[in-house]
Design a protein around this motif. Structure first.
Motif, PDB file in Angstrom:
ATOM      1  N   ILE A   1       0.829  -1.199   0.000  1.00 58.76           N
ATOM      2  CA  ILE A   1       0.000   0.000   0.000  1.00 58.76           C
ATOM      3  C   ILE A   1       0.866   1.252   0.000  1.00 58.76           C
ATOM      4  CG2 ILE A   1      -1.882  -1.171   1.206  1.00 58.76           C
ATOM      5  CD1 ILE A   1      -1.054   0.435   3.744  1.00 58.76           C
ATOM      6  N   THR A   2       0.239   2.353  -0.363  1.00 55.93           N
ATOM      7  CA  THR A   2       0.850   3.670  -0.291  1.00 55.93           C
ATOM      8  C   THR A   2       0.111   4.486   0.758  1.00 55.93           C
ATOM      9  OG1 THR A   2       1.323   3.576  -2.667  1.00 55.93           O
ATOM     10  CG2 THR A   2       1.456   5.743  -1.608  1.00 55.93           C
ATOM     11  N   CYS A   3       0.865   5.217   1.577  1.00 52.86           N
ATOM     12  CA  CYS A   3       0.294   6.136   2.547  1.00 52.86           C
ATOM     13  C   CYS A   3       0.960   7.498   2.377  1.00 52.86           C
ATOM     14  CB  CYS A   3       0.513   5.645   3.973  1.00 52.86           C
ATOM     15  SG  CYS A   3      -0.250   4.058   4.351  1.00 52.86           S
ATOM     16  N   GLN A   4       0.341   8.521   2.955  1.00 55.29           N
ATOM     17  CA  GLN A   4       0.893   9.865   2.861  1.00 55.29           C
ATOM     18  C   GLN A   4       1.441  10.359   4.191  1.00 55.29           C
ATOM     19  OE1 GLN A   4       1.129  10.657  -0.098  1.00 55.29           O
ATOM     20  NE2 GLN A   4       1.215  12.840  -0.448  1.00 55.29           N
ATOM     21  N   LYS A   5       1.080   9.664   5.279  1.00 54.01           N
ATOM     22  CA  LYS A   5       1.509  10.089   6.602  1.00 54.01           C
ATOM     23  C   LYS A   5       1.937   8.874   7.417  1.00 54.01           C
ATOM     24  CE  LYS A   5      -2.382  12.136   7.749  1.00 54.01           C
ATOM     25  NZ  LYS A   5      -3.374  12.969   8.467  1.00 54.01           N
ATOM     26  N   VAL A   6       2.833   9.110   8.369  1.00 56.21           N
ATOM     27  CA  VAL A   6       3.238   8.032   9.272  1.00 56.21           C
ATOM     28  C   VAL A   6       2.028   7.517  10.034  1.00 56.21           C
ATOM     29  CG1 VAL A   6       4.719   7.410  11.215  1.00 56.21           C
ATOM     30  CG2 VAL A   6       5.566   9.001   9.480  1.00 56.21           C
TER      31      VAL A   6
ATOM     32  N   GLY B   1      -8.116  11.788   9.742  1.00 61.01           N
ATOM     33  CA  GLY B   1      -7.997  12.938  10.607  1.00 61.01           C
ATOM     34  C   GLY B   1      -6.834  12.955  11.574  1.00 61.01           C
ATOM     35  N   ARG B   2      -5.912  12.035  11.428  1.00 62.09           N
ATOM     36  CA  ARG B   2      -4.795  11.984  12.365  1.00 62.09           C
ATOM     37  C   ARG B   2      -3.671  12.860  11.828  1.00 62.09           C
ATOM     38  NH1 ARG B   2      -3.699   5.842  14.043  1.00 62.09           N
ATOM     39  NH2 ARG B   2      -2.529   6.912  15.651  1.00 62.09           N
ATOM     40  N   VAL B   3      -3.348  13.909  12.542  1.00 58.93           N
ATOM     41  CA  VAL B   3      -2.375  14.858  12.056  1.00 58.93           C
ATOM     42  C   VAL B   3      -0.982  14.578  12.584  1.00 58.93           C
ATOM     43  CG1 VAL B   3      -4.081  16.676  11.741  1.00 58.93           C
ATOM     44  CG2 VAL B   3      -2.915  16.471  13.933  1.00 58.93           C
ATOM     45  N   LEU B   4      -0.828  13.558  13.389  1.00 56.23           N
ATOM     46  CA  LEU B   4       0.473  13.237  13.969  1.00 56.23           C
ATOM     47  C   LEU B   4       1.449  12.792  12.901  1.00 56.23           C
ATOM     48  CD1 LEU B   4      -0.737  11.241  17.101  1.00 56.23           C
ATOM     49  CD2 LEU B   4      -0.059  13.630  16.994  1.00 56.23           C
TER      50      LEU B   4
ATOM     51  N   ALA C   1      10.219  13.275  16.334  1.00 56.41           N
ATOM     52  CA  ALA C   1       9.081  12.472  16.788  1.00 56.41           C
ATOM     53  C   ALA C   1       8.573  11.562  15.670  1.00 56.41           C
ATOM     54  CB  ALA C   1       7.961  13.384  17.276  1.00 56.41           C
ATOM     55  N   LYS C   2       8.458  12.095  14.466  1.00 54.37           N
ATOM     56  CA  LYS C   2       7.998  11.275  13.343  1.00 54.37           C
ATOM     57  C   LYS C   2       9.042  10.221  12.982  1.00 54.37           C
ATOM     58  CE  LYS C   2       4.896  14.676  11.267  1.00 54.37           C
ATOM     59  NZ  LYS C   2       4.639  15.564  10.115  1.00 54.37           N
ATOM     60  N   LEU C   3      10.312  10.594  13.074  1.00 57.22           N
ATOM     61  CA  LEU C   3      11.363   9.635  12.746  1.00 57.22           C
ATOM     62  C   LEU C   3      11.386   8.477  13.734  1.00 57.22           C
ATOM     63  CD1 LEU C   3      14.212  12.108  11.735  1.00 57.22           C
ATOM     64  CD2 LEU C   3      12.856  10.652  10.215  1.00 57.22           C
ATOM     65  N   ALA C   4      11.101   8.758  15.001  1.00 55.02           N
ATOM     66  CA  ALA C   4      11.054   7.686  15.999  1.00 55.02           C
ATOM     67  C   ALA C   4       9.941   6.701  15.671  1.00 55.02           C
ATOM     68  CB  ALA C   4      10.858   8.286  17.382  1.00 55.02           C
ATOM     69  N   ARG C   5       8.795   7.218  15.286  1.00 53.08           N
ATOM     70  CA  ARG C   5       7.675   6.353  14.926  1.00 53.08           C
ATOM     71  C   ARG C   5       7.955   5.617  13.622  1.00 53.08           C
ATOM     72  NH1 ARG C   5       3.512  10.659  14.737  1.00 53.08           N
ATOM     73  NH2 ARG C   5       2.074   9.049  14.024  1.00 53.08           N
ATOM     74  N   LEU C   6       8.654   6.295  12.721  1.00 55.00           N
ATOM     75  CA  LEU C   6       9.035   5.658  11.464  1.00 55.00           C
ATOM     76  C   LEU C   6       9.951   4.465  11.733  1.00 55.00           C
ATOM     77  CD1 LEU C   6       8.517   6.321   8.420  1.00 55.00           C
ATOM     78  CD2 LEU C   6      10.792   7.361   8.404  1.00 55.00           C
ATOM     79  N   ALA C   7      10.868   4.625  12.671  1.00 53.06           N
ATOM     80  CA  ALA C   7      11.787   3.529  13.005  1.00 53.06           C
ATOM     81  C   ALA C   7      11.028   2.332  13.577  1.00 53.06           C
ATOM     82  CB  ALA C   7      12.843   4.021  13.992  1.00 53.06           C
ATOM     83  N   ARG C   8      10.049   2.594  14.418  1.00 54.80           N
ATOM     84  CA  ARG C   8       9.251   1.494  14.972  1.00 54.80           C
ATOM     85  C   ARG C   8       8.471   0.785  13.867  1.00 54.80           C
ATOM     86  NH1 ARG C   8       8.675   5.349  19.230  1.00 54.80           N
ATOM     87  NH2 ARG C   8       6.645   6.077  18.444  1.00 54.80           N
ATOM     88  N   LEU C   9       7.945   1.560  12.933  1.00 57.00           N
ATOM     89  CA  LEU C   9       7.203   0.970  11.820  1.00 57.00           C
ATOM     90  C   LEU C   9       8.133   0.164  10.918  1.00 57.00           C
ATOM     91  CD1 LEU C   9       4.300   0.975  10.676  1.00 57.00           C
ATOM     92  CD2 LEU C   9       4.952   2.953   9.287  1.00 57.00           C
TER      93      LEU C   9
END
Length: 352
Positions: free
Chosen positions: A59-64, A349-352, A90-98
Protein backbone atom coordinates in the motif's frame (compact mmCIF):
# COMPACT_ATOMS: atom_id res chain seq x y z
CA UNK A 1 -35.59 3.34 -1.69
CA UNK A 2 -35.28 4.73 1.83
CA UNK A 3 -32.39 3.26 3.81
CA UNK A 4 -32.59 2.86 7.61
CA UNK A 5 -29.52 5.05 8.08
CA UNK A 6 -29.30 8.37 9.91
CA UNK A 7 -28.21 11.13 7.55
CA UNK A 8 -25.97 12.64 6.44
CA UNK A 9 -24.01 9.44 5.98
CA UNK A 10 -21.29 8.12 3.72
CA UNK A 11 -22.18 4.91 1.90
CA UNK A 12 -19.72 2.55 0.23
CA UNK A 13 -21.05 -0.02 -2.22
CA UNK A 14 -18.73 -2.98 -1.75
CA UNK A 15 -19.81 -4.65 -4.99
CA UNK A 16 -18.79 -1.60 -7.03
CA UNK A 17 -15.54 -1.10 -5.11
CA UNK A 18 -14.58 -4.73 -5.65
CA UNK A 19 -15.33 -4.44 -9.37
CA UNK A 20 -13.21 -1.28 -9.67
CA UNK A 21 -10.25 -2.88 -7.91
CA UNK A 22 -10.32 -6.01 -10.06
CA UNK A 23 -10.65 -4.01 -13.30
CA UNK A 24 -7.38 -2.15 -12.77
CA UNK A 25 -5.60 -5.15 -11.30
CA UNK A 26 -6.44 -7.10 -14.45
CA UNK A 27 -5.02 -4.28 -16.61
CA UNK A 28 -1.86 -4.09 -14.52
CA UNK A 29 -1.39 -7.86 -14.59
CA UNK A 30 -1.67 -7.89 -18.38
CA UNK A 31 1.09 -5.31 -18.63
CA UNK A 32 3.37 -6.60 -15.89
CA UNK A 33 2.86 -3.61 -13.59
CA UNK A 34 2.91 -4.00 -9.82
CA UNK A 35 -0.02 -2.30 -8.07
CA UNK A 36 0.49 -0.36 -4.83
CA UNK A 37 -2.80 1.46 -4.16
CA UNK A 38 -2.92 4.70 -2.20
CA UNK A 39 -5.11 4.25 0.88
CA UNK A 40 -5.86 7.99 1.24
CA UNK A 41 -9.12 7.38 -0.63
CA UNK A 42 -10.59 4.85 1.80
CA UNK A 43 -8.34 4.81 4.93
CA UNK A 44 -9.81 1.38 5.72
CA UNK A 45 -7.80 -1.79 6.44
CA UNK A 46 -10.73 -3.83 5.07
CA UNK A 47 -10.45 -2.11 1.70
CA UNK A 48 -6.68 -2.54 1.69
CA UNK A 49 -7.25 -6.26 2.29
CA UNK A 50 -9.57 -6.33 -0.73
CA UNK A 51 -6.86 -4.70 -2.85
CA UNK A 52 -4.14 -7.04 -1.59
CA UNK A 53 -6.34 -10.09 -2.18
CA UNK A 54 -6.84 -8.91 -5.77
CA UNK A 55 -3.07 -8.83 -6.32
CA UNK A 56 -1.65 -5.55 -4.99
CA UNK A 57 1.90 -5.91 -3.64
CA UNK A 58 1.54 -3.35 -0.85
CA UNK A 59 0.00 0.00 0.00
CA UNK A 60 0.85 3.67 -0.29
CA UNK A 61 0.29 6.14 2.55
CA UNK A 62 0.89 9.87 2.86
CA UNK A 63 1.51 10.09 6.60
CA UNK A 64 3.24 8.03 9.27
CA UNK A 65 -0.01 8.00 11.26
CA UNK A 66 -1.92 6.56 8.29
CA UNK A 67 0.65 3.81 7.91
CA UNK A 68 0.52 2.98 11.62
CA UNK A 69 -3.27 2.77 11.61
CA UNK A 70 -3.37 0.58 8.52
CA UNK A 71 -0.68 -1.82 9.73
CA UNK A 72 -2.38 -2.05 13.13
CA UNK A 73 -5.68 -2.82 11.41
CA UNK A 74 -4.62 -5.57 9.01
CA UNK A 75 -2.32 -8.55 9.31
CA UNK A 76 -2.14 -8.64 5.51
CA UNK A 77 -0.31 -5.32 5.19
CA UNK A 78 3.40 -6.13 5.04
CA UNK A 79 4.77 -3.59 2.56
CA UNK A 80 4.23 0.19 2.89
CA UNK A 81 5.47 3.19 0.90
CA UNK A 82 5.05 6.65 2.43
CA UNK A 83 5.21 9.19 -0.40
CA UNK A 84 6.07 12.27 1.62
CA UNK A 85 9.19 14.04 2.89
CA UNK A 86 9.41 13.15 6.59
CA UNK A 87 11.03 15.58 9.02
CA UNK A 88 11.22 15.85 12.80
CA UNK A 89 12.51 13.54 15.51
CA UNK A 90 9.08 12.47 16.79
CA UNK A 91 8.00 11.27 13.34
CA UNK A 92 11.36 9.63 12.75
CA UNK A 93 11.05 7.69 16.00
CA UNK A 94 7.68 6.35 14.93
CA UNK A 95 9.04 5.66 11.46
CA UNK A 96 11.79 3.53 13.01
CA UNK A 97 9.25 1.49 14.97
CA UNK A 98 7.20 0.97 11.82
CA UNK A 99 10.33 -0.02 9.87
CA UNK A 100 10.87 -2.84 12.35
CA UNK A 101 7.39 -4.22 11.68
CA UNK A 102 7.00 -4.14 7.88
CA UNK A 103 8.85 -3.63 4.62
CA UNK A 104 8.91 0.16 4.64
CA UNK A 105 9.98 2.74 2.08
CA UNK A 106 9.86 6.52 2.11
CA UNK A 107 10.78 9.27 -0.35
CA UNK A 108 13.02 12.32 -0.35
CA UNK A 109 13.64 15.15 -2.79
CA UNK A 110 16.33 17.12 -0.97
CA UNK A 111 19.52 16.57 1.06
CA UNK A 112 18.01 17.90 4.30
CA UNK A 113 15.45 15.10 4.42
CA UNK A 114 18.05 12.49 3.51
CA UNK A 115 20.47 13.71 6.15
CA UNK A 116 17.72 13.73 8.78
CA UNK A 117 16.73 10.16 7.94
CA UNK A 118 20.35 9.05 8.02
CA UNK A 119 21.07 10.72 11.36
CA UNK A 120 18.22 8.77 12.92
CA UNK A 121 18.70 5.41 11.19
CA UNK A 122 22.51 5.29 11.25
CA UNK A 123 22.51 3.06 14.31
CA UNK A 124 19.38 1.10 13.45
CA UNK A 125 19.48 -2.67 13.06
CA UNK A 126 17.47 -2.45 9.83
CA UNK A 127 18.23 0.21 7.20
CA UNK A 128 15.45 2.41 5.82
CA UNK A 129 14.69 2.27 2.09
CA UNK A 130 14.47 5.70 0.46
CA UNK A 131 13.29 6.55 -3.07
CA UNK A 132 14.03 9.81 -4.86
CA UNK A 133 10.89 11.78 -5.68
CA UNK A 134 10.95 13.26 -9.19
CA UNK A 135 8.93 16.10 -10.70
CA UNK A 136 7.58 14.92 -14.05
CA UNK A 137 5.34 17.93 -14.58
CA UNK A 138 3.13 18.05 -11.50
CA UNK A 139 5.22 20.86 -10.00
CA UNK A 140 4.62 19.80 -6.43
CA UNK A 141 7.50 17.99 -4.71
CA UNK A 142 10.29 16.27 -6.61
CA UNK A 143 13.69 16.99 -8.11
CA UNK A 144 13.55 18.89 -11.39
CA UNK A 145 16.05 16.93 -13.49
CA UNK A 146 17.29 13.38 -13.99
CA UNK A 147 20.75 14.62 -13.03
CA UNK A 148 19.45 15.81 -9.67
CA UNK A 149 17.76 12.45 -9.17
CA UNK A 150 21.06 10.67 -9.80
CA UNK A 151 22.84 12.97 -7.34
CA UNK A 152 20.33 12.16 -4.58
CA UNK A 153 20.48 8.45 -5.38
CA UNK A 154 24.21 8.53 -4.68
CA UNK A 155 23.69 10.59 -1.53
CA UNK A 156 21.17 8.02 -0.22
CA UNK A 157 23.53 5.16 -1.07
CA UNK A 158 26.39 6.81 0.78
CA UNK A 159 24.26 7.74 3.82
CA UNK A 160 24.52 5.58 6.92
CA UNK A 161 21.39 3.65 7.76
CA UNK A 162 19.74 4.14 4.37
CA UNK A 163 19.22 2.03 1.27
CA UNK A 164 18.44 3.45 -2.19
CA UNK A 165 15.09 2.05 -3.31
CA UNK A 166 14.45 3.68 -6.67
CA UNK A 167 12.44 6.56 -8.11
CA UNK A 168 8.95 7.89 -7.44
CA UNK A 169 6.72 10.41 -9.22
CA UNK A 170 3.17 11.72 -9.14
CA UNK A 171 2.68 13.10 -12.65
CA UNK A 172 -0.15 15.23 -14.01
CA UNK A 173 -2.87 13.60 -16.10
CA UNK A 174 -1.74 12.40 -19.52
CA UNK A 175 2.00 12.59 -18.83
CA UNK A 176 3.10 9.06 -19.67
CA UNK A 177 5.60 10.31 -22.26
CA UNK A 178 7.14 12.73 -19.76
CA UNK A 179 7.39 9.97 -17.14
CA UNK A 180 9.03 7.65 -19.66
CA UNK A 181 11.56 10.26 -20.74
CA UNK A 182 12.49 11.56 -17.28
CA UNK A 183 12.66 8.21 -15.53
CA UNK A 184 14.54 6.49 -18.35
CA UNK A 185 17.25 9.14 -18.28
CA UNK A 186 17.43 9.14 -14.48
CA UNK A 187 17.69 5.35 -14.47
CA UNK A 188 20.45 5.45 -17.09
CA UNK A 189 22.48 7.97 -15.08
CA UNK A 190 22.06 6.06 -11.82
CA UNK A 191 23.02 2.74 -13.37
CA UNK A 192 26.02 4.38 -15.03
CA UNK A 193 27.11 5.27 -11.49
CA UNK A 194 27.09 1.58 -10.63
CA UNK A 195 23.79 1.54 -8.73
CA UNK A 196 20.67 -0.52 -9.24
CA UNK A 197 17.20 1.05 -9.50
CA UNK A 198 14.97 -1.51 -7.77
CA UNK A 199 11.66 0.29 -8.31
CA UNK A 200 10.19 3.08 -10.41
CA UNK A 201 6.76 4.00 -9.10
CA UNK A 202 4.19 6.28 -10.70
CA UNK A 203 0.55 7.00 -9.96
CA UNK A 204 -2.72 8.82 -10.51
CA UNK A 205 -6.17 7.36 -11.11
CA UNK A 206 -7.15 9.56 -14.11
CA UNK A 207 -4.28 8.13 -16.19
CA UNK A 208 -4.13 4.63 -14.76
CA UNK A 209 -5.41 2.93 -17.92
CA UNK A 210 -2.49 4.52 -19.78
CA UNK A 211 0.09 3.33 -17.23
CA UNK A 212 1.59 0.91 -19.74
CA UNK A 213 2.51 3.86 -21.98
CA UNK A 214 5.39 4.51 -19.57
CA UNK A 215 6.92 1.01 -19.42
CA UNK A 216 9.94 2.27 -17.47
CA UNK A 217 7.66 2.41 -14.42
CA UNK A 218 7.50 -0.91 -12.63
CA UNK A 219 4.76 0.06 -10.17
CA UNK A 220 1.57 2.14 -10.15
CA UNK A 221 -0.24 3.81 -7.24
CA UNK A 222 -3.92 4.51 -8.00
CA UNK A 223 -6.04 5.87 -5.17
CA UNK A 224 -9.48 7.17 -6.10
CA UNK A 225 -10.09 4.27 -8.53
CA UNK A 226 -11.57 2.12 -5.76
CA UNK A 227 -14.48 4.56 -5.28
CA UNK A 228 -14.37 7.01 -8.21
CA UNK A 229 -16.16 10.37 -7.93
CA UNK A 230 -17.71 13.19 -9.91
CA UNK A 231 -14.32 14.58 -10.96
CA UNK A 232 -13.43 11.27 -12.61
CA UNK A 233 -16.82 10.97 -14.30
CA UNK A 234 -16.30 14.48 -15.68
CA UNK A 235 -12.95 13.35 -17.12
CA UNK A 236 -14.65 10.42 -18.85
CA UNK A 237 -12.67 7.75 -16.99
CA UNK A 238 -15.64 6.49 -14.92
CA UNK A 239 -19.43 6.41 -15.05
CA UNK A 240 -21.98 7.00 -12.32
CA UNK A 241 -22.33 3.21 -12.12
CA UNK A 242 -18.62 3.01 -11.19
CA UNK A 243 -18.98 5.34 -8.19
CA UNK A 244 -18.84 3.25 -5.03
CA UNK A 245 -18.93 6.11 -2.52
CA UNK A 246 -22.02 8.28 -2.16
CA UNK A 247 -23.33 10.66 0.46
CA UNK A 248 -26.82 9.83 1.69
CA UNK A 249 -28.75 13.02 2.51
CA UNK A 250 -32.29 13.91 3.51
CA UNK A 251 -34.38 16.76 2.13
CA UNK A 252 -35.17 18.94 5.15
CA UNK A 253 -36.88 21.86 3.40
CA UNK A 254 -38.48 22.75 0.07
CA UNK A 255 -38.87 26.52 0.49
CA UNK A 256 -39.50 27.25 -3.20
CA UNK A 257 -40.72 25.29 -6.23
CA UNK A 258 -37.22 25.18 -7.73
CA UNK A 259 -35.18 24.95 -4.50
CA UNK A 260 -34.62 22.37 -1.77
CA UNK A 261 -32.31 22.06 1.21
CA UNK A 262 -30.55 18.87 2.32
CA UNK A 263 -28.82 18.00 5.59
CA UNK A 264 -25.41 17.58 3.90
CA UNK A 265 -23.16 20.64 3.79
CA UNK A 266 -19.45 21.33 3.62
CA UNK A 267 -18.78 19.12 6.65
CA UNK A 268 -19.50 16.03 4.58
CA UNK A 269 -19.59 16.98 0.87
CA UNK A 270 -16.54 19.25 1.37
CA UNK A 271 -15.87 22.47 -0.52
CA UNK A 272 -13.61 20.86 -3.14
CA UNK A 273 -14.57 21.87 -6.67
CA UNK A 274 -11.69 20.38 -8.72
CA UNK A 275 -12.62 22.71 -11.56
CA UNK A 276 -16.28 21.72 -11.49
CA UNK A 277 -19.39 23.81 -10.98
CA UNK A 278 -21.40 22.74 -7.94
CA UNK A 279 -20.68 20.38 -5.09
CA UNK A 280 -21.75 16.95 -6.25
CA UNK A 281 -24.14 15.01 -8.46
CA UNK A 282 -27.56 13.83 -7.29
CA UNK A 283 -27.97 10.33 -8.71
CA UNK A 284 -30.95 10.03 -11.00
CA UNK A 285 -31.49 13.79 -11.16
CA UNK A 286 -29.29 15.35 -13.82
CA UNK A 287 -31.46 18.46 -13.68
CA UNK A 288 -30.50 19.32 -10.10
CA UNK A 289 -27.47 21.41 -9.16
CA UNK A 290 -25.94 21.59 -5.68
CA UNK A 291 -24.99 25.22 -6.05
CA UNK A 292 -24.29 26.29 -2.47
CA UNK A 293 -23.03 24.78 0.79
CA UNK A 294 -22.85 26.02 4.34
CA UNK A 295 -21.56 23.80 7.12
CA UNK A 296 -24.76 21.81 7.66
CA UNK A 297 -26.90 22.79 4.64
CA UNK A 298 -26.70 21.98 0.97
CA UNK A 299 -28.81 23.98 -1.48
CA UNK A 300 -30.29 22.19 -4.48
CA UNK A 301 -31.72 24.15 -7.39
CA UNK A 302 -33.34 23.30 -10.70
CA UNK A 303 -34.41 25.29 -13.75
CA UNK A 304 -37.88 23.80 -13.40
CA UNK A 305 -39.94 22.35 -10.54
CA UNK A 306 -37.55 20.45 -8.29
CA UNK A 307 -40.14 17.82 -7.41
CA UNK A 308 -38.70 16.81 -4.04
CA UNK A 309 -40.49 16.16 -0.76
CA UNK A 310 -39.38 16.88 2.79
CA UNK A 311 -38.06 13.62 4.26
CA UNK A 312 -36.95 12.20 0.91
CA UNK A 313 -33.48 10.62 0.77
CA UNK A 314 -31.00 11.39 -2.00
CA UNK A 315 -27.67 9.81 -2.90
CA UNK A 316 -24.97 12.20 -4.00
CA UNK A 317 -21.67 11.46 -5.75
CA UNK A 318 -19.19 13.98 -4.31
CA UNK A 319 -16.70 15.90 -6.38
CA UNK A 320 -13.75 14.38 -4.51
CA UNK A 321 -14.23 11.09 -2.68
CA UNK A 322 -10.87 11.14 -0.85
CA UNK A 323 -11.70 14.24 1.18
CA UNK A 324 -15.18 12.97 2.06
CA UNK A 325 -13.59 9.86 3.57
CA UNK A 326 -11.55 12.03 5.91
CA UNK A 327 -14.65 13.89 7.14
CA UNK A 328 -16.40 10.96 8.82
CA UNK A 329 -15.65 8.47 11.59
CA UNK A 330 -17.36 5.58 9.84
CA UNK A 331 -18.83 4.49 6.53
CA UNK A 332 -21.94 2.38 5.94
CA UNK A 333 -21.00 -0.57 3.75
CA UNK A 334 -23.63 -1.69 1.24
CA UNK A 335 -23.58 -5.12 -0.38
CA UNK A 336 -26.25 -6.51 -2.66
CA UNK A 337 -28.05 -3.19 -2.29
CA UNK A 338 -28.48 -3.60 1.47
CA UNK A 339 -26.54 -2.18 4.46
CA UNK A 340 -24.27 -4.92 5.82
CA UNK A 341 -21.76 -3.24 8.15
CA UNK A 342 -20.33 -0.05 9.58
CA UNK A 343 -16.58 0.31 9.19
CA UNK A 344 -14.55 2.74 11.27
CA UNK A 345 -12.28 4.96 9.16
CA UNK A 346 -9.23 4.20 11.27
CA UNK A 347 -6.71 6.35 9.41
CA UNK A 348 -8.77 9.55 9.18
CA UNK A 349 -8.00 12.94 10.61
CA UNK A 350 -4.80 11.98 12.36
CA UNK A 351 -2.37 14.86 12.06
CA UNK A 352 0.47 13.24 13.97
Amino acid sequence: MTLPIETPAVLVDLDIARRNVHAFQAYADRHGIRVRPHIKTHKLPQMADLQLEAGAIGITCQKVSEAEAMVDGSARIKDVLITYNILGEAKLARLARLNARVILSVVADNPTVIDGLSAYFAGAEKPLTVLVECNTGGDRCGVATPEAAADLARRITDAAGLRFGGLMTYPPVGSAARVQSFMSEAKRLIEADGLEVPSITSGGTPSMMQAAEAPVATEYRPGTYIYNDRSLVSRGVATWQDCALTVLATVVSVPAPNRAIIDAGSKVLTSDLLGLTGYGHVLGRDDIRIDQLSEEHGRLVSDGPIGLQVGEQLRIVPNHACVVTNMVDLVHVIEGGEPMAKWTVVARGRVL
